[in-house]
Enzyme design. Sequence first.
Site, mmCIF file in Angstrom:
data_model
loop_
_atom_site.group_PDB
_atom_site.id
_atom_site.type_symbol
_atom_site.label_atom_id
_atom_site.label_comp_id
_atom_site.label_asym_id
_atom_site.label_seq_id
_atom_site.Cartn_x
_atom_site.Cartn_y
_atom_site.Cartn_z
ATOM 1 N N GLN A 203 49.099 41.974 37.083
ATOM 2 C CA GLN A 203 49.709 41.299 38.233
ATOM 3 C C GLN A 203 51.000 41.986 38.635
ATOM 4 O O GLN A 203 51.267 42.197 39.821
ATOM 5 C CB GLN A 203 49.990 39.829 37.893
ATOM 6 N N HIS B 1 51.402 39.607 31.636
ATOM 7 C CA HIS B 1 50.409 39.690 32.717
ATOM 8 C C HIS B 1 50.645 41.023 33.454
ATOM 9 O O HIS B 1 51.080 41.045 34.605
ATOM 10 C CB HIS B 1 50.560 38.491 33.656
ATOM 11 N N ASP C 138 56.963 31.398 39.386
ATOM 12 C CA ASP C 138 55.602 31.105 38.920
ATOM 13 C C ASP C 138 55.570 29.624 38.557
ATOM 14 O O ASP C 138 56.607 28.964 38.489
ATOM 15 C CB ASP C 138 55.298 32.007 37.701
ATOM 16 N N ARG D 208 41.143 38.263 29.273
ATOM 17 C CA ARG D 208 42.168 37.243 29.564
ATOM 18 C C ARG D 208 42.050 36.182 28.483
ATOM 19 O O ARG D 208 40.990 35.568 28.316
ATOM 20 C CB ARG D 208 41.944 36.622 30.946
ATOM 21 N N CYS E 44 52.611 35.109 41.998
ATOM 22 C CA CYS E 44 51.314 35.660 41.569
ATOM 23 C C CYS E 44 50.144 34.786 41.990
ATOM 24 O O CYS E 44 49.022 35.275 42.078
ATOM 25 C CB CYS E 44 51.321 35.870 40.052
ATOM 26 N N ARG F 72 46.118 43.350 44.240
ATOM 27 C CA ARG F 72 45.435 43.290 42.944
ATOM 28 C C ARG F 72 44.233 44.226 42.932
ATOM 29 O O ARG F 72 43.978 44.915 41.943
ATOM 30 C CB ARG F 72 44.958 41.852 42.622
HETATM 31 N N1 NVA Z 1 51.917 32.122 34.228
HETATM 32 C C1 NVA Z 1 50.628 31.786 34.797
HETATM 33 C C2 NVA Z 1 50.073 32.928 35.571
HETATM 34 C C3 NVA Z 1 48.751 32.653 36.234
HETATM 35 C C4 NVA Z 1 48.207 33.815 36.975
HETATM 36 C C5 NVA Z 1 49.699 31.390 33.675
HETATM 37 O O1 NVA Z 1 49.704 32.055 32.625
HETATM 38 O O2 NVA Z 1 48.946 30.419 33.827
HETATM 39 N N1 CP Z 2 47.480 35.812 39.697
HETATM 40 C C1 CP Z 2 46.361 35.717 38.963
HETATM 41 O O1 CP Z 2 46.204 36.359 37.915
HETATM 42 O O2 CP Z 2 45.440 34.898 39.494
HETATM 43 P P1 CP Z 2 44.133 34.344 38.795
HETATM 44 O O3 CP Z 2 44.565 33.436 37.682
HETATM 45 O O4 CP Z 2 43.405 33.646 39.884
HETATM 46 O O5 CP Z 2 43.353 35.515 38.233
#
Ligand code: NVA
Ligand code: CP
Length: 303
Positions: free
Chosen positions: A134, A131, A222, A104, A262, A290
Amino acid sequence: MSLVTQKRDFLSISDFSTDELTRLLNRAHRLKVGKEDSQLIGKSLAMIFRKSSTRTRISFEVGMTQLGGHALFLSDHDSQIGRGEPIHDTAKVLSRYVDGIMIRTFGHEEVEELSRHASIPVINGLTDLLHPCQVVADLQTVAEEFGPDYSERTVAWIGDGNNMANSWLNAAYRLGFSVRLACPEGYDPDPLIFERAKQMADVLLTRDPCEAVQGADVVTTDVWASMGQEEEARERMAAFTGFSVDDTLMQQAFPSAIFLHCLPAHRGEEVSSSVIDGPQSRIFNEAENRIHTQKAILLELLG
Ligand code: NVA
Ligand code: CP
Protein backbone atom coordinates in the site's frame (compact mmCIF):
# COMPACT_ATOMS: atom_id res chain seq x y z
CA MET A 1 30.53 -21.77 -9.42
CA SER A 2 26.96 -21.95 -8.15
CA LEU A 3 24.24 -21.02 -10.62
CA VAL A 4 21.63 -20.81 -7.87
CA THR A 5 20.26 -17.27 -7.64
CA GLN A 6 18.86 -15.92 -4.40
CA LYS A 7 15.07 -15.48 -4.48
CA ARG A 8 13.84 -11.99 -3.62
CA ASP A 9 10.96 -11.28 -1.24
CA PHE A 10 9.01 -8.14 -0.52
CA LEU A 11 8.02 -8.42 3.13
CA SER A 12 8.89 -4.84 4.03
CA ILE A 13 9.76 -1.63 2.18
CA SER A 14 13.17 -1.87 3.85
CA ASP A 15 13.83 -5.16 1.94
CA PHE A 16 14.51 -2.91 -1.07
CA SER A 17 17.45 -0.51 -1.14
CA THR A 18 16.88 3.14 -1.97
CA ASP A 19 17.96 2.46 -5.58
CA GLU A 20 15.72 -0.61 -5.86
CA LEU A 21 12.74 1.28 -4.47
CA THR A 22 13.36 4.14 -6.89
CA ARG A 23 13.60 1.66 -9.77
CA LEU A 24 10.36 0.02 -8.64
CA LEU A 25 8.53 3.35 -8.55
CA ASN A 26 9.88 4.32 -11.98
CA ARG A 27 8.70 0.99 -13.31
CA ALA A 28 5.21 1.50 -11.81
CA HIS A 29 5.07 4.88 -13.56
CA ARG A 30 6.13 3.37 -16.92
CA LEU A 31 3.49 0.65 -16.53
CA LYS A 32 0.84 3.25 -15.77
CA VAL A 33 1.62 5.40 -18.81
CA GLY A 34 1.98 2.40 -21.14
CA LYS A 35 5.74 2.70 -21.66
CA GLU A 36 6.55 -0.78 -20.39
CA ASP A 37 5.06 -4.02 -21.67
CA SER A 38 7.06 -6.65 -19.75
CA GLN A 39 5.07 -9.80 -19.12
CA LEU A 40 4.84 -12.84 -16.86
CA ILE A 41 3.47 -15.27 -19.43
CA GLY A 42 2.67 -18.64 -17.91
CA LYS A 43 3.58 -17.57 -14.35
CA SER A 44 1.26 -18.21 -11.41
CA LEU A 45 0.83 -16.38 -8.11
CA ALA A 46 -0.79 -18.01 -5.06
CA MET A 47 -2.62 -15.40 -2.95
CA ILE A 48 -3.26 -16.43 0.66
CA PHE A 49 -5.85 -14.26 2.37
CA ARG A 50 -6.35 -14.85 6.10
CA LYS A 51 -8.01 -11.40 6.36
CA SER A 52 -10.52 -9.68 4.06
CA SER A 53 -9.51 -7.59 1.06
CA THR A 54 -10.92 -5.68 -1.88
CA ARG A 55 -8.04 -3.64 -3.36
CA THR A 56 -5.16 -6.00 -2.63
CA ARG A 57 -6.91 -9.04 -4.02
CA ILE A 58 -8.19 -7.29 -7.13
CA SER A 59 -4.98 -5.44 -7.93
CA PHE A 60 -2.83 -8.58 -7.62
CA GLU A 61 -5.31 -10.79 -9.46
CA VAL A 62 -6.01 -8.37 -12.32
CA GLY A 63 -2.34 -7.34 -12.35
CA MET A 64 -1.26 -10.95 -12.95
CA THR A 65 -3.89 -11.33 -15.70
CA GLN A 66 -2.72 -8.13 -17.40
CA LEU A 67 0.87 -9.42 -17.30
CA GLY A 68 -0.17 -12.68 -19.00
CA GLY A 69 -0.02 -14.77 -15.83
CA HIS A 70 -2.55 -16.21 -13.44
CA ALA A 71 -3.44 -15.72 -9.76
CA LEU A 72 -5.12 -18.16 -7.37
CA PHE A 73 -7.16 -16.97 -4.39
CA LEU A 74 -6.68 -19.14 -1.29
CA SER A 75 -8.59 -18.36 1.89
CA ASP A 76 -8.78 -19.97 5.30
CA HIS A 77 -12.30 -21.17 4.49
CA ASP A 78 -11.50 -23.27 1.46
CA SER A 79 -7.86 -24.30 1.77
CA GLN A 80 -6.11 -26.54 4.30
CA ILE A 81 -4.39 -23.49 5.83
CA GLY A 82 -7.56 -22.73 7.79
CA ARG A 83 -7.61 -26.30 9.10
CA GLY A 84 -4.14 -25.90 10.57
CA GLU A 85 -1.77 -27.22 7.88
CA PRO A 86 1.64 -25.94 9.02
CA ILE A 87 2.88 -22.84 7.24
CA HIS A 88 6.22 -24.52 6.43
CA ASP A 89 4.46 -27.39 4.63
CA THR A 90 2.28 -24.89 2.75
CA ALA A 91 5.42 -22.98 1.73
CA LYS A 92 7.10 -26.10 0.37
CA VAL A 93 4.00 -27.39 -1.43
CA LEU A 94 3.21 -24.04 -3.07
CA SER A 95 6.86 -23.76 -4.16
CA ARG A 96 6.32 -26.90 -6.29
CA TYR A 97 3.29 -25.41 -8.09
CA VAL A 98 3.53 -21.64 -8.46
CA ASP A 99 6.11 -18.91 -9.10
CA GLY A 100 5.32 -16.58 -6.20
CA ILE A 101 3.18 -16.25 -3.07
CA MET A 102 1.34 -13.20 -1.80
CA ILE A 103 0.07 -13.48 1.77
CA ARG A 104 -2.19 -11.32 3.95
CA THR A 105 -2.31 -12.47 7.55
CA PHE A 106 -2.11 -11.43 11.21
CA GLY A 107 1.36 -12.08 12.69
CA HIS A 108 4.31 -10.80 10.68
CA GLU A 109 6.35 -13.80 11.85
CA GLU A 110 4.02 -16.06 9.84
CA VAL A 111 5.07 -14.29 6.64
CA GLU A 112 8.72 -14.57 7.66
CA GLU A 113 8.26 -18.29 8.30
CA LEU A 114 6.57 -18.71 4.91
CA SER A 115 9.48 -16.91 3.30
CA ARG A 116 12.10 -19.07 5.06
CA HIS A 117 10.51 -22.29 3.82
CA ALA A 118 9.48 -21.18 0.31
CA SER A 119 11.95 -21.40 -2.56
CA ILE A 120 9.93 -18.78 -4.49
CA PRO A 121 9.39 -15.02 -3.84
CA VAL A 122 6.97 -14.07 -1.05
CA ILE A 123 5.10 -10.74 -1.02
CA ASN A 124 3.56 -9.26 2.13
CA GLY A 125 -0.01 -8.23 1.30
CA LEU A 126 -0.48 -6.88 4.88
CA THR A 127 0.34 -8.09 8.36
CA ASP A 128 -0.44 -6.57 11.76
CA LEU A 129 3.03 -4.97 11.56
CA LEU A 130 3.36 -3.77 7.95
CA HIS A 131 1.49 -2.97 4.74
CA PRO A 132 4.35 -2.32 2.30
CA CYS A 133 2.45 -2.74 -0.99
CA GLN A 134 0.00 0.00 0.00
CA VAL A 135 2.73 2.48 0.88
CA VAL A 136 4.48 1.88 -2.47
CA ALA A 137 1.19 2.90 -4.16
CA ASP A 138 1.02 5.92 -1.84
CA LEU A 139 4.58 6.90 -2.83
CA GLN A 140 3.59 6.76 -6.49
CA THR A 141 0.65 9.05 -5.71
CA VAL A 142 2.95 11.49 -3.89
CA ALA A 143 5.37 11.58 -6.86
CA GLU A 144 2.50 12.25 -9.27
CA GLU A 145 1.58 15.28 -7.22
CA PHE A 146 4.95 16.70 -6.21
CA GLY A 147 7.56 15.09 -8.46
CA PRO A 148 10.05 12.32 -7.75
CA ASP A 149 12.22 14.04 -5.11
CA TYR A 150 10.77 12.56 -1.94
CA SER A 151 13.47 14.08 0.28
CA GLU A 152 11.72 17.45 -0.05
CA ARG A 153 8.40 16.16 1.28
CA THR A 154 6.78 16.07 4.72
CA VAL A 155 4.16 13.43 5.50
CA ALA A 156 1.83 13.82 8.51
CA TRP A 157 0.40 10.61 9.90
CA ILE A 158 -2.62 11.14 12.18
CA GLY A 159 -4.05 8.33 14.35
CA ASP A 160 -3.02 4.78 15.02
CA GLY A 161 0.67 3.80 14.89
CA ASN A 162 -0.36 0.72 12.91
CA ASN A 163 0.87 -1.32 9.93
CA MET A 164 0.47 1.69 7.61
CA ALA A 165 2.31 4.07 9.96
CA ASN A 166 5.18 1.55 10.30
CA SER A 167 5.42 1.22 6.52
CA TRP A 168 5.51 5.01 6.08
CA LEU A 169 8.41 5.05 8.56
CA ASN A 170 10.20 2.38 6.51
CA ALA A 171 9.66 4.46 3.37
CA ALA A 172 11.15 7.50 5.12
CA TYR A 173 14.11 5.36 6.20
CA ARG A 174 14.78 4.52 2.54
CA LEU A 175 13.80 7.80 0.84
CA GLY A 176 14.70 10.37 3.48
CA PHE A 177 11.50 12.41 3.69
CA SER A 178 10.07 13.84 6.93
CA VAL A 179 7.36 11.99 8.82
CA ARG A 180 5.43 13.64 11.62
CA LEU A 181 3.18 11.23 13.49
CA ALA A 182 0.42 12.24 15.89
CA CYS A 183 -0.71 9.17 17.85
CA PRO A 184 -2.57 8.97 21.16
CA GLU A 185 -0.55 7.56 24.04
CA GLY A 186 -0.53 3.76 23.89
CA TYR A 187 -0.93 3.69 20.10
CA ASP A 188 2.61 4.51 18.99
CA PRO A 189 4.29 2.90 15.99
CA ASP A 190 6.69 -0.02 16.41
CA PRO A 191 9.63 1.33 18.48
CA LEU A 192 12.38 -0.42 16.48
CA ILE A 193 11.00 0.77 13.15
CA PHE A 194 10.61 4.27 14.59
CA GLU A 195 14.20 4.40 15.90
CA ARG A 196 15.61 3.08 12.63
CA ALA A 197 13.70 5.67 10.58
CA LYS A 198 15.14 8.41 12.81
CA GLN A 199 18.65 7.47 11.63
CA MET A 200 17.86 8.47 8.05
CA ALA A 201 14.98 10.93 8.20
CA ASP A 202 13.49 13.78 10.17
CA VAL A 203 10.89 11.89 12.22
CA LEU A 204 8.69 13.35 14.95
CA LEU A 205 6.17 11.66 17.26
CA THR A 206 3.70 13.95 19.00
CA ARG A 207 0.33 13.70 20.78
CA ASP A 208 -0.87 16.84 18.98
CA PRO A 209 -2.35 16.45 15.45
CA CYS A 210 -2.00 20.23 14.86
CA GLU A 211 1.75 20.03 15.45
CA ALA A 212 2.05 17.06 13.08
CA VAL A 213 0.32 18.74 10.12
CA GLN A 214 2.29 22.04 10.25
CA GLY A 215 4.09 22.30 6.91
CA ALA A 216 2.86 18.91 5.67
CA ASP A 217 2.58 18.09 1.95
CA VAL A 218 0.69 14.87 2.66
CA VAL A 219 -1.85 14.29 5.43
CA THR A 220 -2.79 10.66 5.87
CA THR A 221 -4.62 8.44 8.32
CA ASP A 222 -6.25 5.03 8.65
CA VAL A 223 -9.03 3.34 10.58
CA TRP A 224 -8.78 3.38 14.36
CA ALA A 225 -9.42 -0.36 14.69
CA SER A 226 -7.59 -2.48 12.12
CA MET A 227 -8.58 -5.98 11.04
CA GLY A 228 -8.30 -8.25 14.07
CA GLN A 229 -8.92 -5.38 16.53
CA GLU A 230 -12.71 -5.27 16.13
CA GLU A 231 -13.30 -6.08 19.80
CA GLU A 232 -11.26 -3.00 20.82
CA ALA A 233 -13.30 -0.68 18.59
CA ARG A 234 -15.25 1.04 21.38
CA GLU A 235 -12.18 1.60 23.56
CA ARG A 236 -10.21 2.87 20.56
CA MET A 237 -12.99 5.26 19.56
CA ALA A 238 -12.57 6.97 22.95
CA ALA A 239 -8.75 6.95 22.78
CA PHE A 240 -8.69 8.55 19.32
CA THR A 241 -11.05 11.42 20.11
CA GLY A 242 -9.43 14.57 18.69
CA PHE A 243 -7.45 12.62 16.08
CA SER A 244 -9.92 13.03 13.17
CA VAL A 245 -8.65 14.61 9.98
CA ASP A 246 -11.18 17.37 9.34
CA ASP A 247 -11.17 20.70 7.46
CA THR A 248 -9.74 22.60 10.44
CA LEU A 249 -6.78 20.24 10.63
CA MET A 250 -6.23 20.21 6.84
CA GLN A 251 -6.10 24.01 6.84
CA GLN A 252 -2.97 23.85 8.99
CA ALA A 253 -1.05 21.84 6.40
CA PHE A 254 0.34 23.49 3.25
CA PRO A 255 -2.47 24.76 0.95
CA SER A 256 -1.07 22.38 -1.70
CA ALA A 257 -1.28 19.39 0.68
CA ILE A 258 -3.02 16.22 -0.43
CA PHE A 259 -5.00 13.77 1.67
CA LEU A 260 -4.37 10.02 1.40
CA HIS A 261 -6.15 7.02 2.97
CA CYS A 262 -5.44 3.39 2.11
CA LEU A 263 -9.17 2.57 2.38
CA PRO A 264 -11.55 1.24 3.52
CA ALA A 265 -12.37 4.41 5.50
CA HIS A 266 -14.86 5.26 8.23
CA ARG A 267 -16.22 8.70 7.36
CA GLY A 268 -16.98 10.67 10.51
CA GLU A 269 -14.35 8.78 12.52
CA GLU A 270 -10.69 9.07 11.41
CA VAL A 271 -11.64 11.44 8.57
CA SER A 272 -14.54 13.77 7.82
CA SER A 273 -16.56 13.33 4.61
CA SER A 274 -15.61 16.87 3.62
CA VAL A 275 -11.90 15.95 3.59
CA ILE A 276 -12.04 12.47 2.07
CA ASP A 277 -14.48 13.59 -0.63
CA GLY A 278 -12.95 17.07 -0.94
CA PRO A 279 -10.59 18.69 -3.46
CA GLN A 280 -7.37 17.75 -1.62
CA SER A 281 -8.21 14.06 -1.50
CA ARG A 282 -6.34 11.71 -3.87
CA ILE A 283 -7.78 8.46 -2.51
CA PHE A 284 -8.94 7.05 -5.84
CA ASN A 285 -5.63 7.79 -7.61
CA GLU A 286 -4.02 6.07 -4.63
CA ALA A 287 -6.32 3.05 -4.99
CA GLU A 288 -5.67 2.89 -8.75
CA ASN A 289 -1.94 3.00 -8.15
CA ARG A 290 -2.19 -0.30 -6.29
CA ILE A 291 -2.43 -2.09 -9.62
CA HIS A 292 0.52 -0.31 -11.24
CA THR A 293 2.76 -0.82 -8.21
CA GLN A 294 1.62 -4.44 -7.75
CA LYS A 295 2.58 -5.16 -11.36
CA ALA A 296 5.97 -3.49 -10.81
CA ILE A 297 6.58 -5.61 -7.69
CA LEU A 298 5.52 -8.79 -9.52
CA LEU A 299 7.83 -8.04 -12.45
CA GLU A 300 10.77 -7.29 -10.13
CA LEU A 301 10.34 -10.52 -8.16
CA LEU A 302 8.91 -13.02 -10.66
CA GLY A 303 10.20 -11.61 -13.93
N1 NVA B 1 -4.70 -0.81 9.08
C1 NVA B 1 -5.72 -1.44 8.27
C2 NVA B 1 -5.37 -1.38 6.82
C3 NVA B 1 -6.40 -1.97 5.90
C4 NVA B 1 -6.01 -1.92 4.47
C5 NVA B 1 -5.88 -2.87 8.72
O1 NVA B 1 -4.87 -3.54 8.98
O2 NVA B 1 -7.02 -3.35 8.82
N1 CP C 1 -5.93 -0.76 1.22
C1 CP C 1 -6.10 -2.09 1.16
O1 CP C 1 -5.16 -2.88 1.35
O2 CP C 1 -7.35 -2.45 0.85
P1 CP C 1 -7.98 -3.91 0.95
O3 CP C 1 -8.03 -4.28 2.40
O4 CP C 1 -9.31 -3.77 0.32
O5 CP C 1 -7.08 -4.87 0.20
